[in-house]
Scaffold this motif. Structure first.
Motif, PDB file in Angstrom:
ATOM      1  N   GLN A 291       0.832  -1.201   0.000  1.00  0.00           N
ATOM      2  CA  GLN A 291       0.000   0.000   0.000  1.00  0.00           C
ATOM      3  C   GLN A 291       0.866   1.250   0.000  1.00  0.00           C
ATOM      4  O   GLN A 291       0.549   2.264  -0.646  1.00  0.00           O
ATOM      5  CB  GLN A 291      -0.925   0.005   1.222  1.00  0.00           C
ATOM      6  CG  GLN A 291      -1.918   1.174   1.231  1.00  0.00           C
ATOM      7  CD  GLN A 291      -2.800   1.182  -0.014  1.00  0.00           C
ATOM      8  OE1 GLN A 291      -3.451   0.190  -0.298  1.00  0.00           O
ATOM      9  NE2 GLN A 291      -2.821   2.274  -0.758  1.00  0.00           N
ATOM     10  N   ALA A 292       2.026   1.138   0.684  1.00  0.00           N
ATOM     11  CA  ALA A 292       2.924   2.297   0.719  1.00  0.00           C
ATOM     12  C   ALA A 292       3.442   2.623  -0.675  1.00  0.00           C
ATOM     13  O   ALA A 292       3.668   3.800  -0.999  1.00  0.00           O
ATOM     14  CB  ALA A 292       4.088   2.030   1.666  1.00  0.00           C
ATOM     15  N   ASP A 293       3.621   1.576  -1.499  1.00  0.00           N
ATOM     16  CA  ASP A 293       4.060   1.815  -2.868  1.00  0.00           C
ATOM     17  C   ASP A 293       2.999   2.588  -3.645  1.00  0.00           C
ATOM     18  O   ASP A 293       3.312   3.504  -4.415  1.00  0.00           O
ATOM     19  CB  ASP A 293       4.345   0.490  -3.591  1.00  0.00           C
ATOM     20  CG  ASP A 293       5.441  -0.319  -2.932  1.00  0.00           C
ATOM     21  OD1 ASP A 293       6.310   0.284  -2.252  1.00  0.00           O
ATOM     22  OD2 ASP A 293       5.454  -1.568  -3.097  1.00  0.00           O
ATOM     23  N   VAL A 294       1.737   2.181  -3.466  1.00  0.00           N
ATOM     24  CA  VAL A 294       0.653   2.877  -4.158  1.00  0.00           C
ATOM     25  C   VAL A 294       0.577   4.316  -3.677  1.00  0.00           C
ATOM     26  O   VAL A 294       0.459   5.266  -4.463  1.00  0.00           O
ATOM     27  CB  VAL A 294      -0.693   2.162  -3.932  1.00  0.00           C
ATOM     28  CG1 VAL A 294      -1.815   2.879  -4.670  1.00  0.00           C
ATOM     29  CG2 VAL A 294      -0.622   0.708  -4.389  1.00  0.00           C
ATOM     30  N   ASP A 295       0.663   4.489  -2.360  1.00  0.00           N
ATOM     31  CA  ASP A 295       0.562   5.829  -1.780  1.00  0.00           C
ATOM     32  C   ASP A 295       1.697   6.740  -2.244  1.00  0.00           C
ATOM     33  O   ASP A 295       1.506   7.946  -2.436  1.00  0.00           O
ATOM     34  CB  ASP A 295       0.575   5.753  -0.257  1.00  0.00           C
ATOM     35  CG  ASP A 295      -0.673   5.064   0.304  1.00  0.00           C
ATOM     36  OD1 ASP A 295      -1.651   4.911  -0.462  1.00  0.00           O
ATOM     37  OD2 ASP A 295      -0.640   4.667   1.485  1.00  0.00           O
ATOM     38  N   SER A 296       2.863   6.145  -2.458  1.00  0.00           N
ATOM     39  CA  SER A 296       4.029   6.968  -2.833  1.00  0.00           C
ATOM     40  C   SER A 296       4.077   7.271  -4.321  1.00  0.00           C
ATOM     41  O   SER A 296       4.947   8.020  -4.777  1.00  0.00           O
ATOM     42  CB  SER A 296       5.322   6.275  -2.412  1.00  0.00           C
ATOM     43  OG  SER A 296       5.519   5.078  -3.152  1.00  0.00           O
ATOM     44  N   GLY A 297       3.204   6.673  -5.092  1.00  0.00           N
ATOM     45  CA  GLY A 297       3.126   6.999  -6.508  1.00  0.00           C
ATOM     46  C   GLY A 297       3.720   5.956  -7.436  1.00  0.00           C
ATOM     47  O   GLY A 297       3.784   6.163  -8.646  1.00  0.00           O
ATOM     48  N   GLY A 298       4.177   4.830  -6.889  1.00  0.00           N
ATOM     49  CA  GLY A 298       4.680   3.779  -7.760  1.00  0.00           C
ATOM     50  C   GLY A 298       6.015   3.222  -7.286  1.00  0.00           C
ATOM     51  O   GLY A 298       6.460   3.484  -6.163  1.00  0.00           O
ATOM     52  N   VAL A 299       6.652   2.454  -8.149  1.00  0.00           N
ATOM     53  CA  VAL A 299       7.913   1.770  -7.821  1.00  0.00           C
ATOM     54  C   VAL A 299       8.930   2.029  -8.932  1.00  0.00           C
ATOM     55  O   VAL A 299       8.617   1.906 -10.112  1.00  0.00           O
ATOM     56  CB  VAL A 299       7.697   0.248  -7.669  1.00  0.00           C
ATOM     57  CG1 VAL A 299       9.031  -0.475  -7.453  1.00  0.00           C
ATOM     58  CG2 VAL A 299       6.761  -0.047  -6.515  1.00  0.00           C
ATOM     59  N   SER A 300      10.155   2.383  -8.533  1.00  0.00           N
ATOM     60  CA  SER A 300      11.259   2.549  -9.467  1.00  0.00           C
ATOM     61  C   SER A 300      12.307   1.469  -9.180  1.00  0.00           C
ATOM     62  O   SER A 300      12.583   1.171  -8.011  1.00  0.00           O
ATOM     63  CB  SER A 300      11.887   3.942  -9.309  1.00  0.00           C
ATOM     64  OG  SER A 300      13.040   4.054 -10.106  1.00  0.00           O
ATOM     65  N   ASN A 301      12.835   0.943 -10.247  1.00  0.00           N
ATOM     66  CA  ASN A 301      13.736  -0.200 -10.101  1.00  0.00           C
ATOM     67  C   ASN A 301      14.892  -0.071 -11.097  1.00  0.00           C
ATOM     68  O   ASN A 301      14.655   0.116 -12.282  1.00  0.00           O
ATOM     69  CB  ASN A 301      12.928  -1.482 -10.390  1.00  0.00           C
ATOM     70  CG  ASN A 301      13.586  -2.704  -9.817  1.00  0.00           C
ATOM     71  OD1 ASN A 301      14.781  -2.743  -9.669  1.00  0.00           O
ATOM     72  ND2 ASN A 301      12.784  -3.709  -9.512  1.00  0.00           N
ATOM     73  N   THR A 302      16.147  -0.156 -10.623  1.00  0.00           N
ATOM     74  CA  THR A 302      17.348  -0.057 -11.469  1.00  0.00           C
ATOM     75  C   THR A 302      18.193  -1.317 -11.301  1.00  0.00           C
ATOM     76  O   THR A 302      18.364  -1.801 -10.179  1.00  0.00           O
ATOM     77  CB  THR A 302      18.184   1.177 -11.096  1.00  0.00           C
ATOM     78  OG1 THR A 302      17.390   2.349 -11.292  1.00  0.00           O
ATOM     79  CG2 THR A 302      19.440   1.276 -11.955  1.00  0.00           C
ATOM     80  N   ALA A 303      18.710  -1.828 -12.427  1.00  0.00           N
ATOM     81  CA  ALA A 303      19.506  -3.062 -12.379  1.00  0.00           C
ATOM     82  C   ALA A 303      20.718  -2.943 -13.286  1.00  0.00           C
ATOM     83  O   ALA A 303      20.723  -2.182 -14.258  1.00  0.00           O
ATOM     84  CB  ALA A 303      18.660  -4.252 -12.792  1.00  0.00           C
TER      85      ALA A 303
END
Length: 369
Positions: A291-303
């Motif tokens: 839910q915190a991901d939704v509240d924060s506006g999404g997820v960013s991921n770097t690899a």
């Protein structure tokens, strides 16, 4: 040549001369000249006649020169006497020898499939003609089909001082690049007129590989938007070997991740154990949205991706980042009710209830009615 002519008879001889009766030389035959004393020779007198001869290559090849001569002169009467023949052998000392200098048309291997053109400069450094000159590869580190040396027509008969250039080609394999290059050693030989065939000193050429390990990774997700907590995002990581050497133990590392849940664990298939240049492999990972991901506006991921080269430092790919935004959809409902269905008198108290429900996908604060 010297010819000592002696008058061993008892009468004076005139016009004494020397005749070559047998000569094995292949060049211009020697011409004998006698001094003035040969015009009249008293009994017991001697005179030295001379001749010269320029040796040919054929004389060397045949083992030398044999020369037989007789002398004659005119007596006061009767038949001219002819001396017993005198023969001299001048043998050749054969010294067959060869050198070979090997070279390549490139100083460096850059990729598998590259063709190396080899040249072998073979020189006759001996003193006899050699036939059927050939080149043999005595050591070769390449893992592909060994080069086959071919020599031109001039190798059929190679005179002293002459040379001929033989050639061969080789197609580089990936294993050659991975091992650091190709080393090649050759010797030359030929058939002399007699005796053991000479073998040249070996000539070696090294063509090193310029190893340039490199990787790229492109990260993607199976969705372009987060809609709610509990949603699973499936990540894919397309890892490509963009270098020129095989990489082993290819793996993907998450270098930055904004998700608040359990971080995704990347797994790669069996093909990642050994990845050839130009090949690619797709690794995967999954993540359950909080839910915190939704509240924060999404997820960013770097690899980034890495792998182990045959030698040197492991390459690290440029980073690849993917953003999966959340689409906020705040919403509420309220259901109002009373603890009575009817008013019966003044002064009666009605207790109201307001059931407020968050029907959106983000957390709401300071909820009021």
């Amino acid at each position: 040549y010297s010819f000592v002519v002696t008058n061993t008879g008892n009468v004076t001889l005139t016009d004494v001369s020397v005749d070559e009766t047998a000569f094995t030389g292949t060049g211009t035959a020697p011409v004998v000249t006698c001094p003035a004393g040969a015009a009249t020779m008293l009994p017991g007198a001697a005179v030295t006649c001379t001749a010269s001869y320029v040796v040919t290559q054929a004389d060397l090849d045949s083992g030398g020169v044999s020369n037989t001569a007789t002398a004659t002169g005119t007596p006061p009467s009767g038949e001219p006497p002819v001396s017993p023949p005198s023969t001299i052998e001048v043998p050749a000392v054969p010294a067959p020898a060869l050198t070979v200098v090997k070279s390549a048309d490139t100083t460096e291997i850059s990729s598998a499939g590259q063709t190396i053109a080899y040249s072998f400069l073979v020189s006759n450094t001996g003193n006899v003609t050699l036939t059927d000159v050939s080149v043999a590869e005595t050591a070769f580190t390449g893992t592909g089909t060994a080069p086959v040396v071919t020599c031109p027509a001039g190798a059929a008969s190679l005179a002293p001082g002459a040379d001929v250039t033989c050639t061969a080609s080789y197609v580089v394999t990936q294993a050659d690049v991975d091992s650091g290059g190709v080393s090649n050693t050759a010797t030359a030989t030929g058939t002399p007129p007699s005796g053991e065939p000479p073998v040249s000193p070996p000539s070696t050429t090294e063509v090193p590989a310029e190893r340039a390990p490199a990787l790229t990774v492109v990260k993607s997700a199976d969705t372009t938007e987060i809609t709610s907590a509990g949603q699973t995002i499936e990540y894919s990581f397309l890892v490509s070997n963009t270098g020129n050497v095989t990489l082993t133990d290819v793996s993907v590392a998450e270098t930055a991740f904004t998700g608040t849940g359990t971080a995704p664990v990347v797994t790669c298939p069996a093909g990642a154990a050994s990845l050839a240049p130009g090949a690619d492999v797709t690794c995967t990972a999954s993540y359950v949205v909080t839910q915190a991901d939704v509240d924060s506006g999404g997820v960013s991921n770097t690899a980034t991706a890495t792998g182990t080269p045959p030698s040197g430092e492991p390459p690290v790919s440029p980073p690849s980042t993917i953003e999966v935004p959340a689409e906020p959809a705040p919403a509420l409902t309220v259901v109002k009710s009373a603890d009575t269905t009817e008013i019966s008198s003044a002064g009666q108290t009605i207790a109201y209830s307001f059931l407020v429900s968050n029907t959106g996908n983000v957390t709401l604060t300071d909820v009021s009615v």
